[in-house]
Design a protein around this motif. Sequence first.
Motif, mmCIF file in Angstrom:
data_model
loop_
_atom_site.group_PDB
_atom_site.id
_atom_site.type_symbol
_atom_site.label_atom_id
_atom_site.label_comp_id
_atom_site.label_asym_id
_atom_site.label_seq_id
_atom_site.Cartn_x
_atom_site.Cartn_y
_atom_site.Cartn_z
ATOM 1 N N ALA A 174 24.782 -6.502 11.264
ATOM 2 C CA ALA A 174 23.863 -6.016 12.289
ATOM 3 C C ALA A 174 24.214 -6.608 13.648
ATOM 4 C CB ALA A 174 22.418 -6.358 11.903
ATOM 5 N N SER A 175 24.555 -7.895 13.679
ATOM 6 C CA SER A 175 24.950 -8.540 14.936
ATOM 7 C C SER A 175 26.246 -7.963 15.467
ATOM 8 C CB SER A 175 25.086 -10.049 14.719
ATOM 9 O OG SER A 175 25.603 -10.682 15.870
ATOM 10 N N ARG A 176 27.262 -7.799 14.589
ATOM 11 C CA ARG A 176 28.547 -7.261 15.047
ATOM 12 C C ARG A 176 28.392 -5.830 15.558
ATOM 13 N NH1 ARG A 176 31.657 -11.900 15.196
ATOM 14 N NH2 ARG A 176 33.207 -10.476 16.038
ATOM 15 N N MET A 177 27.549 -5.052 14.899
ATOM 16 C CA MET A 177 27.354 -3.667 15.319
ATOM 17 C C MET A 177 26.659 -3.605 16.679
ATOM 18 S SD MET A 177 28.385 -0.873 13.719
ATOM 19 C CE MET A 177 28.316 -1.218 11.959
ATOM 20 N N LEU A 178 25.756 -4.538 16.930
ATOM 21 C CA LEU A 178 25.077 -4.571 18.225
ATOM 22 C C LEU A 178 26.085 -4.843 19.347
ATOM 23 C CD1 LEU A 178 21.668 -6.247 18.930
ATOM 24 C CD2 LEU A 178 23.551 -6.586 20.512
ATOM 25 N N TRP A 179 26.945 -5.824 19.148
ATOM 26 C CA TRP A 179 27.979 -6.123 20.149
ATOM 27 C C TRP A 179 28.930 -4.942 20.323
ATOM 28 C CZ3 TRP A 179 28.926 -10.378 23.282
ATOM 29 C CH2 TRP A 179 28.077 -11.480 23.098
ATOM 30 N N PHE A 180 29.324 -4.360 19.221
ATOM 31 C CA PHE A 180 30.243 -3.231 19.261
ATOM 32 C C PHE A 180 29.651 -2.077 20.064
ATOM 33 C CE2 PHE A 180 32.345 0.447 17.070
ATOM 34 C CZ PHE A 180 33.662 0.116 17.334
ATOM 35 N N GLU A 181 28.399 -1.782 19.811
ATOM 36 C CA GLU A 181 27.741 -0.657 20.483
ATOM 37 C C GLU A 181 27.514 -0.904 21.965
ATOM 38 O OE1 GLU A 181 23.585 1.983 20.251
ATOM 39 O OE2 GLU A 181 23.977 0.395 18.771
ATOM 40 N N GLU A 212 27.900 0.757 3.088
ATOM 41 C CA GLU A 212 26.828 1.501 3.738
ATOM 42 C C GLU A 212 25.623 0.577 3.933
ATOM 43 O OE1 GLU A 212 27.039 4.302 5.039
ATOM 44 O OE2 GLU A 212 28.570 5.473 3.997
ATOM 45 N N PRO A 213 24.754 0.845 4.933
ATOM 46 C CA PRO A 213 24.797 1.971 5.870
ATOM 47 C C PRO A 213 25.714 1.750 7.061
ATOM 48 C CG PRO A 213 22.880 0.644 6.342
ATOM 49 C CD PRO A 213 23.551 0.000 5.147
ATOM 50 N N TRP A 214 26.427 0.617 7.056
ATOM 51 C CA TRP A 214 27.221 0.241 8.223
ATOM 52 C C TRP A 214 28.436 1.149 8.400
ATOM 53 C CZ3 TRP A 214 23.900 -2.683 10.402
ATOM 54 C CH2 TRP A 214 23.063 -3.475 9.620
ATOM 55 N N ARG A 215 28.973 1.633 7.306
ATOM 56 C CA ARG A 215 30.119 2.545 7.385
ATOM 57 C C ARG A 215 29.742 3.823 8.150
ATOM 58 N NH1 ARG A 215 34.464 2.775 3.415
ATOM 59 N NH2 ARG A 215 35.720 4.664 3.683
ATOM 60 N N THR A 216 28.601 4.400 7.771
ATOM 61 C CA THR A 216 28.134 5.603 8.465
ATOM 62 C C THR A 216 27.814 5.300 9.915
ATOM 63 O OG1 THR A 216 27.285 6.610 6.443
ATOM 64 C CG2 THR A 216 26.336 7.372 8.520
ATOM 65 N N ARG A 217 27.219 4.158 10.183
ATOM 66 C CA ARG A 217 26.882 3.787 11.554
ATOM 67 C C ARG A 217 28.146 3.630 12.395
ATOM 68 N NH1 ARG A 217 23.980 4.769 15.704
ATOM 69 N NH2 ARG A 217 23.472 2.977 17.021
ATOM 70 N N LEU A 218 29.177 3.033 11.846
ATOM 71 C CA LEU A 218 30.440 2.888 12.556
ATOM 72 C C LEU A 218 31.043 4.252 12.869
ATOM 73 C CD1 LEU A 218 32.295 0.558 13.512
ATOM 74 C CD2 LEU A 218 33.493 0.743 11.317
ATOM 75 N N GLN A 219 30.967 5.161 11.921
ATOM 76 C CA GLN A 219 31.471 6.514 12.146
ATOM 77 C C GLN A 219 30.665 7.229 13.226
ATOM 78 O OE1 GLN A 219 31.083 7.694 8.041
ATOM 79 N NE2 GLN A 219 33.283 7.475 7.636
ATOM 80 N N ALA A 261 15.205 -7.450 20.894
ATOM 81 C CA ALA A 261 14.590 -6.688 19.819
ATOM 82 C C ALA A 261 15.093 -7.156 18.461
ATOM 83 C CB ALA A 261 14.868 -5.187 20.003
ATOM 84 N N ALA A 262 16.385 -7.460 18.380
ATOM 85 C CA ALA A 262 16.958 -7.929 17.117
ATOM 86 C C ALA A 262 16.416 -9.295 16.720
ATOM 87 C CB ALA A 262 18.470 -7.959 17.217
ATOM 88 N N ALA A 263 16.099 -10.126 17.744
ATOM 89 C CA ALA A 263 15.615 -11.480 17.478
ATOM 90 C C ALA A 263 14.116 -11.546 17.245
ATOM 91 C CB ALA A 263 15.988 -12.397 18.647
ATOM 92 N N ALA A 264 13.415 -10.469 17.574
ATOM 93 C CA ALA A 264 11.960 -10.488 17.435
ATOM 94 C C ALA A 264 11.536 -10.530 15.979
ATOM 95 C CB ALA A 264 11.364 -9.239 18.112
#
Length: 276
Positions: free
Chosen positions: A40-47, A74-81, A269-272
Amino acid sequence: MRIQVLGVCRFSLLVQGGFQRMPEDLEARRRVLYDPARLASRMLWFEHVFLPSIRAQTDPDFTLAVVTGSDFPEPWRTRLQELTSGIPQIELVFVPPHVHRDACRPVLRTRADPAADVVAQFRLDDDDAIAVDYVRRIRRDFRTFARPLYEAQGLVSIDYCRGFVLAVGDGKASLHFMSAPLWTPALTVYMPPGHEKSVLDYPHHLLFRHMPGLSLNDRMMFVRGFHDCNDSSFPARNLSDAISPDEAGDWTARRFGIDFDRFAAALAAAAAPVSG
């Protein structure tokens, strides 16, 4: 002279080697890499950091392979796509576990254009960003500064050594000026299209042992993320004082296409705490 620009980003890539702070056992490494909180953290930075700088490139003629494991969950694979689907320069590549450099080398070698005169390779982590004129600069600066060295030696590098550290702690973001030699973001290696090695075969901090290089410091060219999930060490005492939020927002938007306030809001939001 045709210069192909070819980059690679390893997104939580499950391989043997290639990390400084990961378990050596492959199953233990898989559990750490694919931990939901970490992803979740890596995806936030990536996005919010990585992808805006890729979309904003003023020269759109480049290819970027985002490489992850064949068993990326999943669900990270779909999110990356989903995040990369609208960016034509990005190709998602899924590879089985292997020795790090042996897994990545074919990804770059098979995408090198044999019709190119030179292949300019770069590497980014998923929490890095490059300046909006990076691709344009690595073509222009090769022709202006580096071509004689390349023609004499067959390899050359250009290191853009000024940029920023984007630091995160306690759910808050701060931006800091940084000058550093041979960091991986905004570091380019120029090679022939049939070269047997890739940019990942050369330890970035020892690049001077393998080829001549130029260091250019005229503009801010990179953002490097600094947070709890970093694999490499970086003492906080090396950071400059934090830039004011307004100035940080201006720098990140103008040079990297990054919305600093949006990134900060996503972090908060992620830290809340989850209610209920």
